[in-house]
Design a protein around this motif. Structure first.
Motif, PDB file in Angstrom:
ATOM      1  N   PRO A   1       0.839  -1.207   0.000  1.00  0.00           N
ATOM      2  CA  PRO A   1       0.000   0.000   0.000  1.00  0.00           C
ATOM      3  C   PRO A   1       0.872   1.255   0.000  1.00  0.00           C
ATOM      4  O   PRO A   1       1.384   1.680   1.032  1.00  0.00           O
ATOM      5  CB  PRO A   1      -0.794  -0.131   1.298  1.00  0.00           C
ATOM      6  N   VAL A   2       1.042   1.848  -1.167  1.00  0.00           N
ATOM      7  CA  VAL A   2       1.985   2.954  -1.367  1.00  0.00           C
ATOM      8  C   VAL A   2       1.242   4.210  -1.791  1.00  0.00           C
ATOM      9  O   VAL A   2       0.352   4.167  -2.646  1.00  0.00           O
ATOM     10  CB  VAL A   2       3.036   2.568  -2.432  1.00  0.00           C
ATOM     11  N   TYR A   3       1.617   5.324  -1.193  1.00  0.00           N
ATOM     12  CA  TYR A   3       1.041   6.611  -1.569  1.00  0.00           C
ATOM     13  C   TYR A   3       1.468   7.045  -2.969  1.00  0.00           C
ATOM     14  O   TYR A   3       2.643   6.928  -3.341  1.00  0.00           O
ATOM     15  CB  TYR A   3       1.528   7.712  -0.614  1.00  0.00           C
ATOM     16  N   LYS A   4       0.498   7.555  -3.727  1.00  0.00           N
ATOM     17  CA  LYS A   4       0.806   8.310  -4.931  1.00  0.00           C
ATOM     18  C   LYS A   4       0.921   9.793  -4.547  1.00  0.00           C
ATOM     19  O   LYS A   4       0.399  10.229  -3.526  1.00  0.00           O
ATOM     20  CB  LYS A   4      -0.296   8.155  -5.977  1.00  0.00           C
ATOM     21  N   SER A   5       1.594  10.549  -5.377  1.00  0.00           N
ATOM     22  CA  SER A   5       1.639  11.989  -5.150  1.00  0.00           C
ATOM     23  C   SER A   5       0.246  12.579  -5.317  1.00  0.00           C
ATOM     24  O   SER A   5      -0.474  12.250  -6.271  1.00  0.00           O
ATOM     25  CB  SER A   5       2.602  12.658  -6.140  1.00  0.00           C
ATOM     26  N   GLN A   6      -0.137  13.432  -4.401  1.00  0.00           N
ATOM     27  CA  GLN A   6      -1.428  14.107  -4.511  1.00  0.00           C
ATOM     28  C   GLN A   6      -1.396  15.236  -5.528  1.00  0.00           C
ATOM     29  O   GLN A   6      -2.428  15.869  -5.781  1.00  0.00           O
ATOM     30  CB  GLN A   6      -1.872  14.616  -3.136  1.00  0.00           C
ATOM     31  N   ASN A   7      -0.242  15.474  -6.109  1.00  0.00           N
ATOM     32  CA  ASN A   7      -0.117  16.522  -7.126  1.00  0.00           C
ATOM     33  C   ASN A   7      -0.232  15.978  -8.544  1.00  0.00           C
ATOM     34  O   ASN A   7      -0.061  16.719  -9.512  1.00  0.00           O
ATOM     35  CB  ASN A   7       1.218  17.249  -6.954  1.00  0.00           C
ATOM     36  N   ILE A   8      -0.512  14.662  -8.684  1.00  0.00           N
ATOM     37  CA  ILE A   8      -0.790  14.108 -10.003  1.00  0.00           C
ATOM     38  C   ILE A   8      -2.270  13.777 -10.072  1.00  0.00           C
ATOM     39  O   ILE A   8      -2.917  13.516  -9.058  1.00  0.00           O
ATOM     40  CB  ILE A   8       0.067  12.857 -10.304  1.00  0.00           C
ATOM     41  N   ASP A   9      -2.823  13.816 -11.274  1.00  0.00           N
ATOM     42  CA  ASP A   9      -4.255  13.565 -11.438  1.00  0.00           C
ATOM     43  C   ASP A   9      -4.619  12.188 -10.904  1.00  0.00           C
ATOM     44  O   ASP A   9      -3.981  11.180 -11.239  1.00  0.00           O
ATOM     45  CB  ASP A   9      -4.637  13.663 -12.922  1.00  0.00           C
ATOM     46  N   GLY A  10      -5.628  12.158 -10.054  1.00  0.00           N
ATOM     47  CA  GLY A  10      -6.109  10.907  -9.493  1.00  0.00           C
ATOM     48  C   GLY A  10      -5.365  10.458  -8.255  1.00  0.00           C
ATOM     49  O   GLY A  10      -5.785   9.484  -7.607  1.00  0.00           O
ATOM     50  N   GLY A  11      -4.288  11.143  -7.916  1.00  0.00           N
ATOM     51  CA  GLY A  11      -3.476  10.717  -6.779  1.00  0.00           C
ATOM     52  C   GLY A  11      -4.221  10.798  -5.462  1.00  0.00           C
ATOM     53  O   GLY A  11      -4.169   9.867  -4.651  1.00  0.00           O
ATOM     54  N   ARG A  12      -4.889  11.900  -5.232  1.00  0.00           N
ATOM     55  CA  ARG A  12      -5.605  12.080  -3.964  1.00  0.00           C
ATOM     56  C   ARG A  12      -6.689  11.014  -3.801  1.00  0.00           C
ATOM     57  O   ARG A  12      -6.832  10.413  -2.731  1.00  0.00           O
ATOM     58  CB  ARG A  12      -6.224  13.478  -3.898  1.00  0.00           C
ATOM     59  N   GLU A  13      -7.432  10.757  -4.869  1.00  0.00           N
ATOM     60  CA  GLU A  13      -8.513   9.771  -4.805  1.00  0.00           C
ATOM     61  C   GLU A  13      -7.963   8.362  -4.552  1.00  0.00           C
ATOM     62  O   GLU A  13      -8.533   7.591  -3.776  1.00  0.00           O
ATOM     63  CB  GLU A  13      -9.324   9.807  -6.102  1.00  0.00           C
ATOM     64  N   TYR A  14      -6.856   8.057  -5.201  1.00  0.00           N
ATOM     65  CA  TYR A  14      -6.202   6.757  -5.010  1.00  0.00           C
ATOM     66  C   TYR A  14      -5.784   6.579  -3.555  1.00  0.00           C
ATOM     67  O   TYR A  14      -6.036   5.535  -2.939  1.00  0.00           O
ATOM     68  CB  TYR A  14      -4.983   6.681  -5.927  1.00  0.00           C
ATOM     69  N   ASN A  15      -5.170   7.608  -2.989  1.00  0.00           N
ATOM     70  CA  ASN A  15      -4.701   7.536  -1.606  1.00  0.00           C
ATOM     71  C   ASN A  15      -5.853   7.416  -0.621  1.00  0.00           C
ATOM     72  O   ASN A  15      -5.804   6.626   0.330  1.00  0.00           O
ATOM     73  CB  ASN A  15      -3.858   8.772  -1.268  1.00  0.00           C
TER      74      ASN A  15
END
Length: 234
Positions: free
Chosen positions: A206-220
């Motif tokens: 379970p790894v964080y994506k950057s919240q500054n890329i599209d879809g990152g916040r939703e994924y996290n």
């Protein structure tokens, strides 16, 4: 004129790479075991050592089930015995957790008591410290213990006593603290190897994506739901 920082850091990282592989592996196994078994990774550092804790917790490319242990005084009472023991009564540490405690000297009561308190609650403890410094210093705790003596795994940042590493003519003390650099690299090396171990065991890290890329916040946010009851508590 050559800036000595670059060559020093190159040599320092080569030393860490050569000496710490076994300990990185041991720490990574603890990380993988913790996350697979429903635990979380927690990290603490007093004062500037908090930078190392932040390197590990709640950042893009790092594991989602991670939390920075935030002592409310910010380490102002690091040398006062009993502060960590009292603080740990309120900290949510559980059996399958791993607590990473970062202290260059490893001699002060606060990080030691956080390590001891975490172990008392059943967690595994990883120390990130300078063995050169710590073995040459006496403990400031009545137990006589230093951090490396109570941890399950020790990662040696290979930094000399006092942290500052470079001499400069005309300056009467060494300059350029380097512990943050090797601590950050050690944390990322453990993260990478732990992710490898999880994949080898058929478990999706379970790894964080950057919240500054599209879809990152939703994924996290989707992945965080599993851990919300743990990540935002003291």
């Amino acid at each position: 004129m050559e800036n000595k920082v670059f060559s020093y850091v190159e040599d320092l990282l080569a030393e860490v790479k050569a000496s710490e592989q076994e300990h990185i592996e041991a720490a990574a196994q603890l990380f993988a075991d913790s996350i697979i078994n429903g635990g979380i990774i927690q990290a603490f550092g007093a004062g500037h050592s908090n930078a190392g804790a932040l390197e590990l917790t709640h950042r893009a490319g790092g594991f989602i089930p991670t939390k920075n242990i935030k002592e409310p005084a910010g380490g102002a009472y690091e040398v006062v015995e009993g502060v960590g023991t009292t603080f740990m009564k309120k900290v949510d540490v559980r059996e399958h957790d791993v607590v990473v405690v970062i202290s260059n000297s490893g001699r002060n009561p606060l990080p030691l008591e956080i390590a001891l308190g975490s172990k008392a609650k059943g967690a595994k403890v990883i120390a990130v410290t300078s063995l050169t410094a710590s073995k040459g210093l006496t403990s400031r705790h009545s137990s006589g213990k230093r951090l490396f003596e109570v941890a399950d795994v020790v990662l040696d940042n290979r930094i000399p006593t006092g942290d500052s590493c470079l001499e400069l003519e005309g300056v009467d003390t060494k300059i350029c603290g380097m512990s943050t650099i090797t601590t950050a690299v050690l944390m990322q090396a453990v993260t990478y190897r732990a992710a490898e171990i999880m994949v080898e065991r058929g478990y999706q890290p379970p790894v964080y994506k950057s919240q500054n890329i599209d879809g990152g916040r939703e994924y996290n946010e989707k992945l965080e739901k599993k851990y919300l009851d743990r990540l935002y508590r003291i």
